[in-house]
Design a protein around this motif. Structure first.
Motif, PDB file in Angstrom:
ATOM      1  N   HIS A 104     -18.616 -44.511 -15.389  1.00  0.00           N
ATOM      2  CA  HIS A 104     -19.573 -45.438 -16.413  1.00  0.00           C
ATOM      3  C   HIS A 104     -18.707 -45.782 -17.738  1.00  0.00           C
ATOM      4  O   HIS A 104     -17.913 -44.816 -18.137  1.00  0.00           O
ATOM      5  CB  HIS A 104     -20.673 -44.484 -16.446  1.00  0.00           C
ATOM      6  N   ARG A 105     -19.071 -46.516 -18.470  1.00  0.00           N
ATOM      7  CA  ARG A 105     -18.338 -46.924 -19.699  1.00  0.00           C
ATOM      8  C   ARG A 105     -18.822 -45.918 -20.793  1.00  0.00           C
ATOM      9  O   ARG A 105     -19.479 -45.083 -20.579  1.00  0.00           O
ATOM     10  CB  ARG A 105     -19.076 -48.311 -20.327  1.00  0.00           C
ATOM     11  N   PRO A 106     -17.786 -45.729 -21.689  1.00  0.00           N
ATOM     12  CA  PRO A 106     -17.815 -44.665 -22.460  1.00  0.00           C
ATOM     13  C   PRO A 106     -19.223 -44.648 -23.319  1.00  0.00           C
ATOM     14  O   PRO A 106     -19.763 -45.739 -23.846  1.00  0.00           O
ATOM     15  CB  PRO A 106     -16.866 -44.797 -23.803  1.00  0.00           C
ATOM     16  N   LEU A 107     -19.858 -43.363 -23.898  1.00  0.00           N
ATOM     17  CA  LEU A 107     -20.703 -43.348 -24.835  1.00  0.00           C
ATOM     18  C   LEU A 107     -20.764 -42.450 -25.916  1.00  0.00           C
ATOM     19  O   LEU A 107     -20.062 -41.455 -25.481  1.00  0.00           O
ATOM     20  CB  LEU A 107     -22.137 -42.770 -23.950  1.00  0.00           C
ATOM     21  N   LYS A 108     -20.760 -43.152 -27.140  1.00  0.00           N
ATOM     22  CA  LYS A 108     -20.377 -42.355 -28.261  1.00  0.00           C
ATOM     23  C   LYS A 108     -21.597 -41.621 -28.644  1.00  0.00           C
ATOM     24  O   LYS A 108     -22.707 -41.914 -28.816  1.00  0.00           O
ATOM     25  CB  LYS A 108     -19.982 -43.334 -29.202  1.00  0.00           C
ATOM     26  N   ALA A 109     -21.531 -40.312 -29.209  1.00  0.00           N
ATOM     27  CA  ALA A 109     -22.578 -39.341 -29.503  1.00  0.00           C
ATOM     28  C   ALA A 109     -21.741 -38.410 -30.423  1.00  0.00           C
ATOM     29  O   ALA A 109     -20.920 -37.788 -30.201  1.00  0.00           O
ATOM     30  CB  ALA A 109     -23.115 -38.665 -28.321  1.00  0.00           C
ATOM     31  N   ALA A 110     -22.640 -37.603 -31.375  1.00  0.00           N
ATOM     32  CA  ALA A 110     -22.450 -36.644 -32.242  1.00  0.00           C
ATOM     33  C   ALA A 110     -22.739 -35.505 -31.222  1.00  0.00           C
ATOM     34  O   ALA A 110     -23.983 -35.485 -30.712  1.00  0.00           O
ATOM     35  CB  ALA A 110     -23.024 -36.680 -33.456  1.00  0.00           C
ATOM     36  N   VAL A 111     -21.977 -34.461 -30.843  1.00  0.00           N
ATOM     37  CA  VAL A 111     -22.181 -33.436 -29.964  1.00  0.00           C
ATOM     38  C   VAL A 111     -22.380 -32.288 -30.780  1.00  0.00           C
ATOM     39  O   VAL A 111     -21.787 -31.873 -31.680  1.00  0.00           O
ATOM     40  CB  VAL A 111     -20.816 -33.151 -29.000  1.00  0.00           C
ATOM     41  N   GLY A 112     -23.494 -31.454 -30.225  1.00  0.00           N
ATOM     42  CA  GLY A 112     -23.819 -30.354 -30.872  1.00  0.00           C
ATOM     43  C   GLY A 112     -25.399 -30.187 -30.992  1.00  0.00           C
ATOM     44  O   GLY A 112     -25.911 -30.753 -31.952  1.00  0.00           O
ATOM     45  N   GLY A 113     -25.833 -29.778 -29.920  1.00  0.00           N
ATOM     46  CA  GLY A 113     -27.611 -29.611 -29.943  1.00  0.00           C
ATOM     47  C   GLY A 113     -28.131 -28.425 -30.555  1.00  0.00           C
ATOM     48  O   GLY A 113     -27.238 -27.725 -31.396  1.00  0.00           O
ATOM     49  N   THR A 114     -29.284 -28.363 -30.485  1.00  0.00           N
ATOM     50  CA  THR A 114     -29.850 -27.315 -31.224  1.00  0.00           C
ATOM     51  C   THR A 114     -30.756 -26.270 -30.419  1.00  0.00           C
ATOM     52  O   THR A 114     -31.403 -25.595 -30.562  1.00  0.00           O
ATOM     53  CB  THR A 114     -31.267 -27.742 -32.027  1.00  0.00           C
ATOM     54  N   GLY A 115     -30.023 -25.921 -28.999  1.00  0.00           N
ATOM     55  CA  GLY A 115     -30.511 -25.216 -28.034  1.00  0.00           C
ATOM     56  C   GLY A 115     -31.180 -25.766 -26.785  1.00  0.00           C
ATOM     57  O   GLY A 115     -31.729 -25.059 -25.947  1.00  0.00           O
ATOM     58  N   GLY A 116     -31.580 -27.167 -26.882  1.00  0.00           N
ATOM     59  CA  GLY A 116     -31.918 -27.708 -25.951  1.00  0.00           C
ATOM     60  C   GLY A 116     -33.333 -28.091 -25.883  1.00  0.00           C
ATOM     61  O   GLY A 116     -33.875 -28.899 -25.146  1.00  0.00           O
ATOM     62  N   GLY A 117     -34.420 -27.298 -26.665  1.00  0.00           N
ATOM     63  CA  GLY A 117     -35.827 -27.777 -27.028  1.00  0.00           C
ATOM     64  C   GLY A 117     -36.129 -29.138 -27.389  1.00  0.00           C
ATOM     65  O   GLY A 117     -35.302 -29.466 -28.713  1.00  0.00           O
ATOM     66  N   PHE A 118     -36.869 -30.080 -27.079  1.00  0.00           N
ATOM     67  CA  PHE A 118     -37.010 -31.461 -27.518  1.00  0.00           C
ATOM     68  C   PHE A 118     -38.228 -32.111 -27.190  1.00  0.00           C
ATOM     69  O   PHE A 118     -38.923 -31.608 -26.318  1.00  0.00           O
ATOM     70  CB  PHE A 118     -35.668 -32.222 -27.548  1.00  0.00           C
ATOM     71  N   VAL A 119     -38.839 -33.145 -27.858  1.00  0.00           N
ATOM     72  CA  VAL A 119     -39.702 -33.862 -27.483  1.00  0.00           C
ATOM     73  C   VAL A 119     -39.385 -35.494 -27.705  1.00  0.00           C
ATOM     74  O   VAL A 119     -38.707 -35.577 -28.321  1.00  0.00           O
ATOM     75  CB  VAL A 119     -41.082 -33.588 -28.531  1.00  0.00           C
ATOM     76  N   HIS A 120     -39.862 -36.006 -26.543  1.00  0.00           N
ATOM     77  CA  HIS A 120     -39.528 -37.538 -26.544  1.00  0.00           C
ATOM     78  C   HIS A 120     -40.704 -38.427 -27.182  1.00  0.00           C
ATOM     79  O   HIS A 120     -41.988 -38.398 -26.866  1.00  0.00           O
ATOM     80  CB  HIS A 120     -39.468 -37.972 -24.906  1.00  0.00           C
ATOM     81  N   VAL A 121     -40.284 -39.054 -28.222  1.00  0.00           N
ATOM     82  CA  VAL A 121     -41.206 -40.057 -28.678  1.00  0.00           C
ATOM     83  C   VAL A 121     -40.515 -41.262 -28.924  1.00  0.00           C
ATOM     84  O   VAL A 121     -39.267 -41.367 -29.581  1.00  0.00           O
ATOM     85  CB  VAL A 121     -41.714 -39.617 -30.182  1.00  0.00           C
ATOM     86  N   ALA A 122     -41.240 -42.283 -28.302  1.00  0.00           N
ATOM     87  CA  ALA A 122     -40.545 -43.939 -28.252  1.00  0.00           C
ATOM     88  C   ALA A 122     -41.542 -44.874 -27.894  1.00  0.00           C
ATOM     89  O   ALA A 122     -42.530 -44.651 -27.301  1.00  0.00           O
ATOM     90  CB  ALA A 122     -39.243 -43.593 -27.219  1.00  0.00           C
ATOM     91  N   ASN A 123     -41.036 -45.820 -28.326  1.00  0.00           N
ATOM     92  CA  ASN A 123     -41.640 -47.343 -28.101  1.00  0.00           C
ATOM     93  C   ASN A 123     -40.406 -47.787 -26.933  1.00  0.00           C
ATOM     94  O   ASN A 123     -39.588 -48.532 -27.105  1.00  0.00           O
ATOM     95  CB  ASN A 123     -41.481 -48.457 -29.253  1.00  0.00           C
ATOM     96  N   LEU A 124     -40.850 -47.330 -25.840  1.00  0.00           N
ATOM     97  CA  LEU A 124     -39.831 -47.482 -24.655  1.00  0.00           C
ATOM     98  C   LEU A 124     -39.504 -48.780 -24.241  1.00  0.00           C
ATOM     99  O   LEU A 124     -40.434 -49.502 -24.092  1.00  0.00           O
ATOM    100  CB  LEU A 124     -40.196 -46.531 -23.418  1.00  0.00           C
ATOM    101  N   PRO A 125     -38.065 -49.299 -23.926  1.00  0.00           N
ATOM    102  CA  PRO A 125     -38.028 -50.600 -23.407  1.00  0.00           C
ATOM    103  C   PRO A 125     -38.804 -50.588 -21.839  1.00  0.00           C
ATOM    104  O   PRO A 125     -38.679 -49.467 -21.266  1.00  0.00           O
ATOM    105  CB  PRO A 125     -36.625 -50.472 -23.296  1.00  0.00           C
ATOM    106  N   TYR A 126     -39.531 -51.667 -21.700  1.00  0.00           N
ATOM    107  CA  TYR A 126     -40.243 -51.587 -20.268  1.00  0.00           C
ATOM    108  C   TYR A 126     -39.255 -51.483 -19.119  1.00  0.00           C
ATOM    109  O   TYR A 126     -39.773 -50.529 -18.289  1.00  0.00           O
ATOM    110  CB  TYR A 126     -40.980 -52.897 -20.374  1.00  0.00           C
TER     111      TYR A 126
END
Length: 306
Positions: free
Chosen positions: A137-159
């Motif tokens: 797959h094509r490259p994906l740019k991201a700043a790496v370095g999470g906070t331990g993994g717990g998260f919540v998903h909040v979004a206006n999701l593309p259909y």
């Protein structure tokens, strides 16, 4: 400052851009509804939020204002340029540029890396230039370095991304404590679908096994710019402390096999799978008429060796 339709149009016009239907770009412009979605998510300062399809950052603004750490994934390069400019220097903002999905069966490794969440299998490869890659797959740019993994998903999701994204987060990523999303009404109806209805299916079973599902609000097209051709809804999927079944992913795969022939009697469907109807189960019942509890029991009886 909250973005208005005029300010969004100005941002795009300055770059010679316009909303792309292929990316499902319908921007939520109703600030009351936007705040209602975030309120339902009950985010707290310092919490990590995954936002997919941030666009110009309408929702992102409010999440950052509430002290959240936002990991935003955006596929449109033009929108990425806007986001980088608007949130430059904000330590709580991480942009993942590229597709949020790695094919149809996994969240992109770069997104998981930014969240500090391990992939379903294997790991992302990070080059010296900070670009993450996943297979071919094509490259994906991201700043790496999470906070331990717990998260919540909040979004206006593309259909187009809504169903696979939600399915993957519910089935494979228990670190996600909940999904609070704006989606097409048809998808929301499937999440809350009941046995015997046309909406009921594998997505209904997965959602109800892993989460408490409820409606936040119904949104007419006028809440968006440009206005979509469909009605949208906001849904709350709060993860259960313990799922109703220990193997949600396996149950989902089993239900997909059953519901591919939803109108056939169970005995015929199982026969095609090389299995027989367990004792005590009506062989003439159809998958679409079986409750979540019945489907879980059937999976335990015959599905795990599929």
């Amino acid at each position: 400052m909250a973005q208005t339709v005029a300010s969004i149009k100005d941002l795009l016009a300055a770059r010679g851009m316009s909303p792309l239907k292929g990316f499902g770009q319908n921007f939520l412009i109703d600030q009351n509804m936007l705040r209602k979605l975030i309120d339902a998510a009950n985010v707290v300062p310092g919490e990590t939020v995954l936002e997919i399809g941030p666009g110009t950052g309408v929702l992102t603004d409010e999440l950052l204002a509430r002290g959240c750490r936002v990991v935003a994934c955006e596929i449109d390069r033009g929108m990425c340029a806007i986001l980088r400019e608007r949130f430059a220097g904000n330590a709580n903002f991480t942009l993942v540029e590229g597709d949020c999905l790695d094919g149809k069966h996994a969240i992109a490794p770069a997104v998981l890396a930014a969240l500090g969440v391990p992939p379903i299998g294997g790991s992302a490869t990070v080059g010296a230039d900070g670009v993450e890659t996943s297979g071919s797959h094509r490259p994906l740019k991201a700043a790496v370095g999470g906070t331990g993994g717990g998260f919540v998903h909040v979004a206006n999701l593309p259909y187009g991304a809504a169903t696979p994204v939600m399915s993957l987060l519910m089935a494979h990523h228990p670190q996600c404590r909940g999904l609070f999303v704006t989606i097409q009404r048809e998808v929301g109806d499937r999440l809350a679908g009941k046995p015997g209805t046309k909406e009921y299916g594998p997505l209904s079973v997965l959602a109800q096994v892993t989460c408490e599902v409820s409606l936040i609000a119904k949104l007419p097209p006028s809440c968006f710019w440009p206005q979509p051709d469909v009605t949208s809804i906001m849904m709350s999927l709060t993860r259960r402390p313990t799922p109703l079944h220990a193997d949600p992913a396996g149950l989902l795969a089993f239900c997909h096999a059953l519901f591919e022939q939803r109108r056939k009697q169970l005995q015929a469907v199982l026969r095609g799978m090389g299995k027989v109807v367990p004792a005590g189960v009506d062989p003439q019942i159809r998958a679409e008429a079986m409750s979540v509890q019945q489907l879980m029991a059937l999976y335990d009886a015959v599905g795990k060796s599929a």
